[in-house]
Design a protein around this motif. Structure first.
Motif, PDB file in Angstrom:
ATOM      1  N   MET A 274      -3.325 -51.134  84.080  1.00  0.00           N
ATOM      2  CA  MET A 274      -4.271 -50.831  83.023  1.00  0.00           C
ATOM      3  C   MET A 274      -4.724 -49.371  83.158  1.00  0.00           C
ATOM      4  O   MET A 274      -5.088 -48.942  84.244  1.00  0.00           O
ATOM      5  N   PRO A 275      -4.691 -48.611  82.057  1.00  0.00           N
ATOM      6  CA  PRO A 275      -5.116 -47.209  82.125  1.00  0.00           C
ATOM      7  C   PRO A 275      -6.574 -47.091  82.548  1.00  0.00           C
ATOM      8  O   PRO A 275      -7.376 -47.985  82.316  1.00  0.00           O
ATOM      9  N   ASP A 276      -6.908 -45.963  83.178  1.00  0.00           N
ATOM     10  CA  ASP A 276      -8.297 -45.749  83.570  1.00  0.00           C
ATOM     11  C   ASP A 276      -9.144 -45.462  82.328  1.00  0.00           C
ATOM     12  O   ASP A 276      -8.660 -45.471  81.201  1.00  0.00           O
ATOM     13  N   VAL A 277     -10.419 -45.194  82.536  1.00  0.00           N
ATOM     14  CA  VAL A 277     -11.358 -44.996  81.439  1.00  0.00           C
ATOM     15  C   VAL A 277     -10.914 -43.881  80.493  1.00  0.00           C
ATOM     16  O   VAL A 277     -11.080 -43.963  79.279  1.00  0.00           O
ATOM     17  N   GLU A 278     -10.306 -42.828  81.023  1.00  0.00           N
ATOM     18  CA  GLU A 278      -9.866 -41.701  80.200  1.00  0.00           C
ATOM     19  C   GLU A 278      -8.495 -41.926  79.566  1.00  0.00           C
ATOM     20  O   GLU A 278      -7.990 -41.057  78.867  1.00  0.00           O
ATOM     21  N   GLY A 279      -7.846 -43.057  79.829  1.00  0.00           N
ATOM     22  CA  GLY A 279      -6.550 -43.352  79.224  1.00  0.00           C
ATOM     23  C   GLY A 279      -5.350 -42.901  80.030  1.00  0.00           C
ATOM     24  O   GLY A 279      -4.245 -42.845  79.505  1.00  0.00           O
ATOM     25  N   HIS A 280      -5.549 -42.591  81.313  1.00  0.00           N
ATOM     26  CA  HIS A 280      -4.431 -42.191  82.166  1.00  0.00           C
ATOM     27  C   HIS A 280      -3.837 -43.444  82.815  1.00  0.00           C
ATOM     28  O   HIS A 280      -4.533 -44.155  83.517  1.00  0.00           O
ATOM     29  N   PRO A 281      -2.540 -43.695  82.611  1.00  0.00           N
ATOM     30  CA  PRO A 281      -1.942 -44.872  83.241  1.00  0.00           C
ATOM     31  C   PRO A 281      -1.804 -44.690  84.756  1.00  0.00           C
ATOM     32  O   PRO A 281      -1.628 -43.569  85.234  1.00  0.00           O
ATOM     33  N   ALA A 282      -1.906 -45.799  85.458  1.00  0.00           N
ATOM     34  CA  ALA A 282      -1.646 -45.780  86.902  1.00  0.00           C
ATOM     35  C   ALA A 282      -0.155 -45.497  87.095  1.00  0.00           C
ATOM     36  O   ALA A 282       0.663 -45.710  86.187  1.00  0.00           O
ATOM     37  N   ILE A 283       0.210 -45.042  88.276  1.00  0.00           N
ATOM     38  CA  ILE A 283       1.601 -44.654  88.532  1.00  0.00           C
ATOM     39  C   ILE A 283       2.574 -45.799  88.264  1.00  0.00           C
ATOM     40  O   ILE A 283       3.638 -45.585  87.690  1.00  0.00           O
ATOM     41  N   HIS A 284       2.207 -47.024  88.624  1.00  0.00           N
ATOM     42  CA  HIS A 284       3.120 -48.154  88.412  1.00  0.00           C
ATOM     43  C   HIS A 284       3.208 -48.555  86.935  1.00  0.00           C
ATOM     44  O   HIS A 284       4.099 -49.308  86.554  1.00  0.00           O
ATOM     45  N   GLU A 285       2.310 -48.043  86.098  1.00  0.00           N
ATOM     46  CA  GLU A 285       2.334 -48.346  84.670  1.00  0.00           C
ATOM     47  C   GLU A 285       3.121 -47.305  83.859  1.00  0.00           C
ATOM     48  O   GLU A 285       3.374 -47.507  82.677  1.00  0.00           O
ATOM     49  N   MET A 286       3.505 -46.215  84.502  1.00  0.00           N
ATOM     50  CA  MET A 286       4.267 -45.195  83.791  1.00  0.00           C
ATOM     51  C   MET A 286       5.629 -45.770  83.415  1.00  0.00           C
ATOM     52  O   MET A 286       6.324 -46.347  84.246  1.00  0.00           O
ATOM     53  N   ASP A 287       5.996 -45.593  82.154  1.00  0.00           N
ATOM     54  CA  ASP A 287       7.218 -46.165  81.604  1.00  0.00           C
ATOM     55  C   ASP A 287       8.136 -45.039  81.153  1.00  0.00           C
ATOM     56  O   ASP A 287       7.706 -44.143  80.422  1.00  0.00           O
ATOM     57  N   ILE A 288       9.380 -45.081  81.573  1.00  0.00           N
ATOM     58  CA  ILE A 288      10.318 -44.003  81.246  1.00  0.00           C
ATOM     59  C   ILE A 288      10.525 -43.892  79.737  1.00  0.00           C
ATOM     60  O   ILE A 288      10.676 -42.789  79.206  1.00  0.00           O
ATOM     61  N   GLY A 289      10.475 -44.998  79.014  1.00  0.00           N
ATOM     62  CA  GLY A 289      10.619 -44.956  77.564  1.00  0.00           C
ATOM     63  C   GLY A 289       9.487 -44.184  76.909  1.00  0.00           C
ATOM     64  O   GLY A 289       9.711 -43.374  75.998  1.00  0.00           O
ATOM     65  N   SER A 290       8.263 -44.421  77.366  1.00  0.00           N
ATOM     66  CA  SER A 290       7.105 -43.699  76.829  1.00  0.00           C
ATOM     67  C   SER A 290       7.180 -42.214  77.163  1.00  0.00           C
ATOM     68  O   SER A 290       6.820 -41.364  76.346  1.00  0.00           O
ATOM     69  N   ILE A 291       7.658 -41.912  78.346  1.00  0.00           N
ATOM     70  CA  ILE A 291       7.789 -40.515  78.754  1.00  0.00           C
ATOM     71  C   ILE A 291       8.852 -39.815  77.916  1.00  0.00           C
ATOM     72  O   ILE A 291       8.634 -38.713  77.408  1.00  0.00           O
ATOM     73  N   PHE A 292      10.000 -40.465  77.712  1.00  0.00           N
ATOM     74  CA  PHE A 292      11.045 -39.869  76.876  1.00  0.00           C
ATOM     75  C   PHE A 292      10.564 -39.701  75.434  1.00  0.00           C
ATOM     76  O   PHE A 292      10.859 -38.701  74.790  1.00  0.00           O
ATOM     77  N   ALA A 293       9.822 -40.684  74.922  1.00  0.00           N
ATOM     78  CA  ALA A 293       9.296 -40.589  73.554  1.00  0.00           C
ATOM     79  C   ALA A 293       8.324 -39.415  73.442  1.00  0.00           C
ATOM     80  O   ALA A 293       8.352 -38.670  72.459  1.00  0.00           O
ATOM     81  N   ALA A 294       7.490 -39.231  74.461  1.00  0.00           N
ATOM     82  CA  ALA A 294       6.542 -38.110  74.450  1.00  0.00           C
ATOM     83  C   ALA A 294       7.289 -36.779  74.509  1.00  0.00           C
ATOM     84  O   ALA A 294       6.933 -35.823  73.812  1.00  0.00           O
ATOM     85  N   LEU A 295       8.325 -36.708  75.319  1.00  0.00           N
ATOM     86  CA  LEU A 295       9.084 -35.465  75.476  1.00  0.00           C
ATOM     87  C   LEU A 295      10.025 -35.188  74.308  1.00  0.00           C
ATOM     88  O   LEU A 295      10.534 -34.069  74.176  1.00  0.00           O
ATOM     89  N   ALA A 296      10.255 -36.171  73.443  1.00  0.00           N
ATOM     90  CA  ALA A 296      11.149 -35.974  72.309  1.00  0.00           C
ATOM     91  C   ALA A 296      10.583 -34.985  71.296  1.00  0.00           C
ATOM     92  O   ALA A 296      11.339 -34.318  70.595  1.00  0.00           O
ATOM     93  N   ASP A 297       9.272 -34.871  71.243  1.00  0.00           N
ATOM     94  CA  ASP A 297       8.656 -33.930  70.306  1.00  0.00           C
ATOM     95  C   ASP A 297       8.668 -32.526  70.907  1.00  0.00           C
ATOM     96  O   ASP A 297       8.238 -32.339  72.050  1.00  0.00           O
ATOM     97  N   PRO A 298       9.136 -31.522  70.172  1.00  0.00           N
ATOM     98  CA  PRO A 298       9.224 -30.165  70.731  1.00  0.00           C
ATOM     99  C   PRO A 298       7.883 -29.554  71.121  1.00  0.00           C
ATOM    100  O   PRO A 298       7.813 -28.797  72.087  1.00  0.00           O
ATOM    101  N   HIS A 299       6.812 -29.895  70.410  1.00  0.00           N
ATOM    102  CA  HIS A 299       5.493 -29.363  70.770  1.00  0.00           C
ATOM    103  C   HIS A 299       5.034 -29.919  72.117  1.00  0.00           C
ATOM    104  O   HIS A 299       4.549 -29.184  72.981  1.00  0.00           O
ATOM    105  N   ARG A 300       5.204 -31.219  72.290  1.00  0.00           N
ATOM    106  CA  ARG A 300       4.785 -31.847  73.551  1.00  0.00           C
ATOM    107  C   ARG A 300       5.673 -31.397  74.706  1.00  0.00           C
ATOM    108  O   ARG A 300       5.193 -31.158  75.819  1.00  0.00           O
TER     109      ARG A 300
END
Length: 114
Positions: A1-27
């Motif tokens: 479960m993400p912390d109060v500020e919305g940061h996921p714990a290390i075990h909650e990090m998902d490679i699909g979400s990371i790739f989706a975030a990196l797919a945008d050139p601005h991000r």
């Protein structure tokens, strides 16, 4: 479960979400810029020079935060971001190196992540 500020714990990090975030050139630009800086570098969201509206800027940083790529830190009326380098290297070894290498290929003046 993400912390109060919305940061996921290390075990909650998902490679699909990371790739989706990196797919945008601005991000991806934000992550590449943070890769090229010192481990604990903190920057304001506006310092990346993205030519988008404030609401779009907020959206991009929320996606990066929720994917686990950055940590946002509030300092009263200022918010800064930092790359979650150590956590990302532990969870997905070599990922930041690939992002940094891609940035270096496109712009030889930038330094890739170690």
């Amino acid at each position: 479960m993400p912390d109060v500020e919305g940061h996921p714990a290390i075990h909650e990090m998902d490679i699909g979400s990371i790739f989706a975030a990196l797919a945008d050139p601005h991000r991806r630009h934000v992550v590449e810029q943070l890769c090229a800086e010192a481990d604990s570098a903190e920057r304001t969201c506006a310092s990346f020079g993205l030519r988008v509206s404030k609401s779009t800027l907020t959206h991009h940083f929320r996606v990066l935060r929720e994917a686990g790529l950055i940590r946002q830190i509030d300092y009263g009326n200022s918010r800064k971001v930092t790359l979650r380098r150590r956590e990302l290297d532990n969870r997905f070894p070599g990922l930041l190196g690939l992002v940094g290498a891609q940035a270096a290929e496109q712009s030889p003046t930038e330094t890739p992540c170690p």
